[in-house]
Design an enzyme around this catalytic site. Structure first.
Site, PDB file in Angstrom:
ATOM      1  N   GLU A 181       0.814  -1.218   0.000  1.00  0.00           N
ATOM      2  CA  GLU A 181       0.000   0.000   0.000  1.00  0.00           C
ATOM      3  C   GLU A 181       0.847   1.267   0.000  1.00  0.00           C
ATOM      4  O   GLU A 181       0.738   2.078  -0.896  1.00  0.00           O
ATOM      5  CB  GLU A 181      -0.995   0.002   1.158  1.00  0.00           C
ATOM      6  CG  GLU A 181      -0.454  -0.536   2.463  1.00  0.00           C
ATOM      7  CD  GLU A 181      -1.531  -0.703   3.513  1.00  0.00           C
ATOM      8  OE1 GLU A 181      -1.179  -0.742   4.686  1.00  0.00           O
ATOM      9  OE2 GLU A 181      -2.725  -0.780   3.150  1.00  0.00           O
ATOM     10  N   GLU A 205      -1.319  15.843  39.014  1.00  0.00           N
ATOM     11  CA  GLU A 205      -2.172  16.987  39.289  1.00  0.00           C
ATOM     12  C   GLU A 205      -1.492  18.316  39.021  1.00  0.00           C
ATOM     13  O   GLU A 205      -2.116  19.248  38.553  1.00  0.00           O
ATOM     14  CB  GLU A 205      -2.625  16.955  40.753  1.00  0.00           C
ATOM     15  CG  GLU A 205      -3.898  16.187  40.946  1.00  0.00           C
ATOM     16  CD  GLU A 205      -4.297  16.105  42.400  1.00  0.00           C
ATOM     17  OE1 GLU A 205      -3.474  16.450  43.255  1.00  0.00           O
ATOM     18  OE2 GLU A 205      -5.423  15.684  42.657  1.00  0.00           O
TER      19      GLU A 205
END
Lengths: 116, 576
Positions: B72, B312
């Site tokens: 491809e 955090e």
């Protein structure tokens, strides 16, 4: 009925294509085979027959045996054996198989019978 | 038919290492040598990359030349695509280690008539194999041929022939194929390639994708059957070999300080065990990150590398915040002892996090890893998934002898004892920080829920964060329970006052005694004076008496003398 239609289309096409395609232009055909297998031989004999019938003296057939020259396979993107490649006139056309179906071969090569 | 032969081969099944991170561990050595392997998956699952890595790493690491046959992508596109991974395909081709063949079939220019076979493909492949003496072959994606040829019957029989031919040639091949509906591959290629099938998947859950790899089948070999997460990054594919819980790792009895002296004291005076896992859980704002930062700081001071995952806060944020409690993380980062990595949990799937951590650990080789906090991972997956992920992470880290510290956020005070993400049973030490609310203020209490293998303190300490750092203070145990915060301070003040008062009272008594002593001493002195004066008086009278006596004696003697003379001279006396 079908014949007339076909004749009509070929006539139309001829008129369109003729200016671009001089009669003395030689057809270059390449047949890729891998050894002398039954399929290869059938393909070659079929091809010769059609060419004689439709392109007498206006064709060149180059037979490439990939077993001898394997590096050539990539150039024409050969996967299937046998493959017939029409190099000239452009565009390049490919026909794979042993060329047993004449109708398909002629359509594939965009070859019109001139003797008819 | 060929089964008995294969079975006899099982004991000595040769394997070809792929060089792909982790994959060889899953398969105990790699792909079956000299046999074709099917790699299937959806579009974008990483099939092409997997196979290219197999070939390129084979060439680079194992000096096994390989062939890339693509159906491809164009060869140039392919080169560009893998250049980002640092693979220089051009150079490999020049060195004779790689052969790239781009097979392109344009359906529109092909007519089929009669019988044919795919000898052309075989010849091209054989030519390539012979040219560079290839050991590895990749065919990506051979299924594309199904769109190129009309006669599927011929194609199927030719593919079957191709795979057995590859086997005969003794090359290790990877064939990629698209995933089909209800089948591994769209065109059922798994029928032909039966030795090894690897499935790649790209699963999206809650809008977060995770790449997964599974060895569906591996004839003649043991292999991990789980779905293994993998990651594609600048180093190519990394598969995480998620080992089953092997409780055989070596343990260390070395102890390491957690950075807070008073906490070390609570932990039997020496701190945690090296290579153990520590969980710090607590309600919001109880100083979990501060403890973690102290731990990181302590690790860096010991000249042990530390990896800090912050889910955090960003690194500058952590550095700034920790400076306020007198922890300088910046200098450790600059010296290369500490790496702060901030990622949002939602950046990628849970498993990908695991792979990323895994990879980073392998790269950075830390002795300490901190995850702060693990609670946020739940936003990516369910709690049970988080648990299984953490379990595997623990396994991995502990197998490497790395001390790991998690922090976990607990919201519900009532439920504070409920295992955080259910991993409390997995960890070796669990420290809980909780806020204790009383008298209109919140204070932090710290206690050790468990600490395997040591005699730890069972007491609640007050956990004080000041600009000087963290400190654990003994809480005041009074009749009304424990007193903390200002109540503790008040109590302490009260005690201090009591002491002061007592000592004041004592000193006053002392003074009184002193005064009494003085008074008595004065009395004694005056009595002494009196005595002396009396004595003097007595002495005086005595002397007077004496004098008187003497004078009287004298007088008597005079008298006697006079009388005697009067007797002798009578007349004289009368004259007088």
């Amino acid at each position: 009925m079908a014949k007339t239609v076909k004749n009509k289309t070929t006539k139309e096409l001829k008129s369109v294509i003729r200016p671009n395609k001089p009669k003395n232009d030689k057809w270059q055909l390449r047949l890729y085979i891998a050894g002398n297998t039954a399929k290869s031989i059938t393909a070659l004999t079929n091809l010769k027959k059609y060419c004689e019938q439709h392109l007498s003296n206006r064709y060149e057939i180059e037979v490439i045996d990939l077993l001898v020259n394997p590096q050539l396979a990539a150039g024409d993107q050969i996967l299937a054996i046998p493959t017939l490649v029409r190099k000239v006139p452009v565009p390049v056309r490919k026909i794979i198989g042993d060329l047993s179906n004449e109708e398909k071969v002629l359509v594939g090569l965009d070859l019109r019978p001139i003797k008819k | 038919m060929s089964r008995p032969v294969k079975k006899s081969n099982t004991t000595a099944l040769e394997k070809t290492p792929t060089g792909i991170n982790g994959f060889d561990e899953i398969t105990n050595g790699g792909l079956p040598a000299g046999r074709p392997t099917l790699v299937c998956g959806e579009a974008g699952a990483g099939k092409t990359l997997f196979s290219i890595e197999f070939v390129v790493r084979g060439a680079l690491q194992f000096k096994e030349p390989g062939i890339i046959m693509v159906f491809e992508e164009k060869a140039e596109d392919l080169e560009m695509n893998v250049a980002s991974l640092g693979f220089n395909l051009k150079k490999l081709q020049k060195d004779g280690l790689l052969w790239i063949d781009h097979v392109h079939v344009n359906r529109s220019e092909i007519e089929e008539t009669g019988m044919y076979d795919l000898d052309g493909l075989f010849i091209r492949l054989a030519h390539a194999i012979d040219s560079i003496n290839a050991k590895r072959v990749m065919l990506d994606t051979i299924e594309n041929l199904f769109g190129s040829f009309e006669n599927e019957g011929i194609l199927r029989s030719e593919l079957r022939r191709l795979f057995s031919w590859l086997k005969d040639r003794g090359v290790t091949a990877i064939i990629t194929a698209e995933k089909g509906v209800g089948m591994l591959t769209r065109h059922g290629l798994e029928e032909y390639v039966s030795d090894c099938v690897v499935q790649l998947e790209h699963r999206v859950e809650n809008q977060i994708s995770t790449r997964l790899l599974r060895v569906v089948k591996y004839r003649g070999s043991l292999h991990g059957t789980n779905e293994y997460p993998f990651l594609i990054d600048e180093d190519g594919i990394s598969v995480l070999p998620v080992t089953s819980l092997q409780l055989e790792r070596e343990v260390s009895s070395q102890r390491i300080s957690c950075g807070i002296e008073s906490l070390d004291t609570m932990l039997g005076g020496k701190g945690f065990f090296r290579g153990s896992s520590i969980l710090i859980s607590g309600t919001p704002g109880t100083g979990k990150t501060s403890i973690a930062a102290y731990f990181a700081d302590a690790s860096c001071r010991r000249k042990e590398r530390c990896l800090y995952y912050a889910f955090e806060e960003s690194p500058p944020q952590i550095i700034r915040n920790m400076q306020s409690i007198n922890v300088d993380l910046k200098k450790h980062i600059e010296s290369g002892m500490l790496q702060l990595i901030s990622t949002r949990p939602t950046l990628y799937g849970l498993e990908s996090h695991l792979v990323a951590i895994h990879k980073k650990v392998k790269q950075f080789k830390p002795r300490t890893v901190i995850l702060d906090p693990i609670t946020n991972l739940v936003s990516v997956a369910s709690a049970s998934e988080v648990k299984s992920m953490l379990m595997r992470l623990l396994d991995f880290l502990q197998a490497e002898g790395i001390t790991v510290l998690f922090t976990a956020l607990v919201f519900d005070k009532e439920n504070a004892l409920q295992a955080d993400e259910g991993i409390s049973s997995l960890v070796d030490a669990w420290i809980q920080v909780r806020d204790i609310e009383a008298n209109g203020e919140r204070n932090r209490g710290i206690y050790i829920m468990k600490s395997r293998g040591m005699n730890h303190s069972k007491q609640v300490r007050e956990f004080v964060i000041t600009s000087k750092g963290l400190e654990l203070v003994d809480v005041y145990l009074g009749p009304d329970g424990i007193l903390i915060g200002s109540a503790r301070v008040a109590q302490e003040l009260q005690e201090y006052t009591g002491k002061e008062l007592r000592s004041y009272a004592a000193s006053r008594k002392d003074q009184a005694i002193q005064r009494k002593k003085l008074v008595l001493e004065a009395k004694i002195a005056s009595l002494k004076e009196e005595f002396e004066s009396v004595q003097e008086e007595l002495n005086k009278t005595f002397i007077e008496e004496q004098l008187k006596k003497e004078i009287i004696e004298k007088n008597r003697q005079e008298l006697t003398k006079n009388r005697n003379s009067r007797i002798s001279e009578n007349g004289k006396n009368s004259k007088k």
